[in-house]
Design a protein around this motif. Sequence first.
Motif, PDB file in Angstrom:
ATOM      1  N   VAL A  68       0.894  -1.067   0.354  1.00 11.51           N
ATOM      2  CA  VAL A  68      -0.464   0.020  -0.011  1.00 11.51           C
ATOM      3  C   VAL A  68       0.784   0.821  -0.048  1.00 11.51           C
ATOM      4  O   VAL A  68       1.860   1.090   1.018  1.00 11.51           O
ATOM      5  N   GLU A  69       0.661   2.253  -0.907  1.00 12.93           N
ATOM      6  CA  GLU A  69       1.289   3.221  -1.015  1.00 12.93           C
ATOM      7  C   GLU A  69       0.870   4.485  -1.088  1.00 12.93           C
ATOM      8  O   GLU A  69       1.337   5.665   0.037  1.00 12.93           O
ATOM      9  N   SER A  70      -0.787   4.343  -0.838  1.00 15.85           N
ATOM     10  CA  SER A  70      -1.461   5.957  -0.338  1.00 15.85           C
ATOM     11  C   SER A  70      -2.281   6.034   0.034  1.00 15.85           C
ATOM     12  O   SER A  70      -3.487   4.501  -0.875  1.00 15.85           O
ATOM     13  N   ILE A  71      -2.800   6.307   1.301  1.00 13.49           N
ATOM     14  CA  ILE A  71      -4.593   6.222   1.856  1.00 13.49           C
ATOM     15  C   ILE A  71      -4.397   7.860   1.374  1.00 13.49           C
ATOM     16  O   ILE A  71      -3.674   8.623   2.369  1.00 13.49           O
ATOM     17  N   SER A  72      -5.422   7.914   0.988  1.00 15.72           N
ATOM     18  CA  SER A  72      -5.459   9.625   1.152  1.00 15.72           C
ATOM     19  C   SER A  72      -6.592  10.147   2.499  1.00 15.72           C
ATOM     20  O   SER A  72      -6.346  11.369   2.385  1.00 15.72           O
ATOM     21  N   GLY A  73      -7.491   9.264   2.910  1.00 12.26           N
ATOM     22  CA  GLY A  73      -7.867   9.587   4.361  1.00 12.26           C
ATOM     23  C   GLY A  73      -6.931   8.963   5.839  1.00 12.26           C
ATOM     24  O   GLY A  73      -5.619   9.461   5.546  1.00 12.26           O
ATOM     25  N   ASP A  74      -7.487   8.850   6.426  1.00  9.34           N
ATOM     26  CA  ASP A  74      -6.844   9.069   7.837  1.00  9.34           C
ATOM     27  C   ASP A  74      -6.429   7.124   8.192  1.00  9.34           C
ATOM     28  O   ASP A  74      -7.073   6.466   7.843  1.00  9.34           O
ATOM     29  N   LEU A  75      -5.557   6.652   8.703  1.00 10.96           N
ATOM     30  CA  LEU A  75      -5.128   4.906   9.041  1.00 10.96           C
ATOM     31  C   LEU A  75      -5.324   4.826  10.452  1.00 10.96           C
ATOM     32  O   LEU A  75      -4.982   5.370  11.520  1.00 10.96           O
ATOM     33  N   SER A  76      -6.297   3.505  11.150  1.00  8.24           N
ATOM     34  CA  SER A  76      -6.096   3.922  11.279  1.00  8.24           C
ATOM     35  C   SER A  76      -6.213   2.362  12.732  1.00  8.24           C
ATOM     36  O   SER A  76      -6.904   1.483  11.731  1.00  8.24           O
ATOM     37  N   ILE A  77      -5.873   1.688  13.682  1.00 11.01           N
ATOM     38  CA  ILE A  77      -6.083  -0.212  14.014  1.00 11.01           C
ATOM     39  C   ILE A  77      -5.502   0.318  15.585  1.00 11.01           C
ATOM     40  O   ILE A  77      -4.862   1.062  16.569  1.00 11.01           O
ATOM     41  N   THR A  78      -7.287  -0.358  15.954  1.00 14.58           N
ATOM     42  CA  THR A  78      -7.582  -0.375  16.995  1.00 14.58           C
ATOM     43  C   THR A  78      -7.402  -1.961  17.255  1.00 14.58           C
ATOM     44  O   THR A  78      -8.167  -2.585  16.966  1.00 14.58           O
ATOM     45  N   CYS A  79      -7.755  -1.749  19.212  1.00  9.63           N
ATOM     46  CA  CYS A  79      -8.647  -3.189  19.328  1.00  9.63           C
ATOM     47  C   CYS A  79      -9.025  -2.837  20.410  1.00  9.63           C
ATOM     48  O   CYS A  79      -8.676  -2.155  21.901  1.00  9.63           O
ATOM     49  N   PRO A  80     -10.611  -3.028  20.080  1.00 12.43           N
ATOM     50  CA  PRO A  80     -11.462  -2.229  21.606  1.00 12.43           C
ATOM     51  C   PRO A  80     -11.502  -3.154  22.355  1.00 12.43           C
ATOM     52  O   PRO A  80     -12.749  -2.690  23.949  1.00 12.43           O
ATOM     53  N   PHE A  81     -11.060  -4.593  22.072  1.00 10.37           N
ATOM     54  CA  PHE A  81     -11.307  -4.917  23.640  1.00 10.37           C
ATOM     55  C   PHE A  81     -10.204  -6.059  24.366  1.00 10.37           C
ATOM     56  O   PHE A  81      -9.668  -6.677  25.135  1.00 10.37           O
ATOM     57  N   SER A  82      -9.208  -4.984  24.124  1.00 11.39           N
ATOM     58  CA  SER A  82      -7.799  -5.474  24.622  1.00 11.39           C
ATOM     59  C   SER A  82      -7.550  -5.321  25.991  1.00 11.39           C
ATOM     60  O   SER A  82      -6.923  -5.972  26.548  1.00 11.39           O
ATOM     61  N   ALA A  83      -8.859  -4.887  26.949  1.00 14.53           N
ATOM     62  CA  ALA A  83      -8.472  -5.015  28.120  1.00 14.53           C
ATOM     63  C   ALA A  83      -8.910  -6.747  28.738  1.00 14.53           C
ATOM     64  O   ALA A  83      -8.703  -6.765  29.668  1.00 14.53           O
TER      65      ALA A  83
END
Length: 396
Positions: A309-324
């Motif tokens: 992947v070379e181009s992302i015109s918006g935001d990049l988000s990597i999340t784990c809502p259950f990390s607890a």
Amino acid sequence: VFSALKRVGNELTIQYFPKLQGIYLPALESVAGTASFTDMALIGSIAMTELYSAGGLTIKNCKEISTIELPGLTSCGEFSVDANKVNKFNISALRDAFGNMTLSNLLIEELDLSRINFNGNTLTLQCNRLNKIVGSETFNGNLLLLPKNCRLTEFTLEGILNMQGNFECKDYFYVKRFIMPFVNVAGDITIALNTGSVDTGAEIEFPKLQEIGGALTLGKNINANKIDFPLLKRILGSCSVTTSFLKDDIEFSNLESIGTEAGSTQAEFNINKTNILCPKLKTIHGGVNIITDVAMFGMTANNISYPNVESISGDLSITCPFSAFGPNGIVSIDFSGLKSVKSINISGQGDINNFSTFKYLFENNILTEASQWDVTDCGYNPTYQDMKDGKYKPAE
């Protein structure tokens, strides 16, 4: 009473005849408005053998009807039939649908659509015994396959190569092989065959599909053995994929781009269990949201890898809502080819302590403000300044 009736200049409504057992209009040729047959408890058949044109047709609340004979009907507007005992349904002459068509609960097993032009309208099929559909090379409309309480184990759709509208298919819980013939779909595709706990081990394949003109949504296809789009190169709309309880990774082996420059799209990858692989993906015209699950809930994927992947015109988000609930098992993130992105937010990745995959963005001043970088609840949480200073991982 109606044996000589040839034309109706407005609506035709027949309803609330509790003892009527059949309707036969042998001379009727056209109805300018809607022909409506409703709320007749004993009616067993409707036959209009000479009818060639109707502004619309509605049949509902006729619980004993088993036969609908419209052998001469060539054009019709809005068309709706809801009847759970119909096993003989003849619309063999129909050529033009000038309104939406909905068939619900019919007992038919096969349906030939190959001569019908849907003129951009929607065909909704909610028939749980319908196991074979034949269409023309180009389907000019939307096709929604939404059976109720379906227990079919086999289903085939033949002939349609170019879908000019949307395609949606849900709740075929027991179908083992779901193979679609499309080469191009101009609209959206939505697939959610199994939202329950049935372990069918389905194989979902689009072996010829090259382009989706709208959005792709892969919802819950629980316990599927395989989901495959081997030739798909472009998704011009958004893309939402979940791997909830799949038995293998989803691989888009030739996918190159998501979205278009003119549009605002979103790629959302829910890595709930297995992974989502896009080895040739280069361009995403919009934001990317990657959501990971945790090992406690059956997560087996161990990396997030999109190195080309070379181009992302918006935001990049990597999340784990259950990390607890504990670690998610993701031990590496690879966006090593990324040259352009609006901002990056990473959270809940407890085993990630190396962010060197993003160094190009800092060394070449792609990310120039602290607000463009946010890392929390990871194994290492470098600040924007840490990344500018080359501190991509903790000091030895």
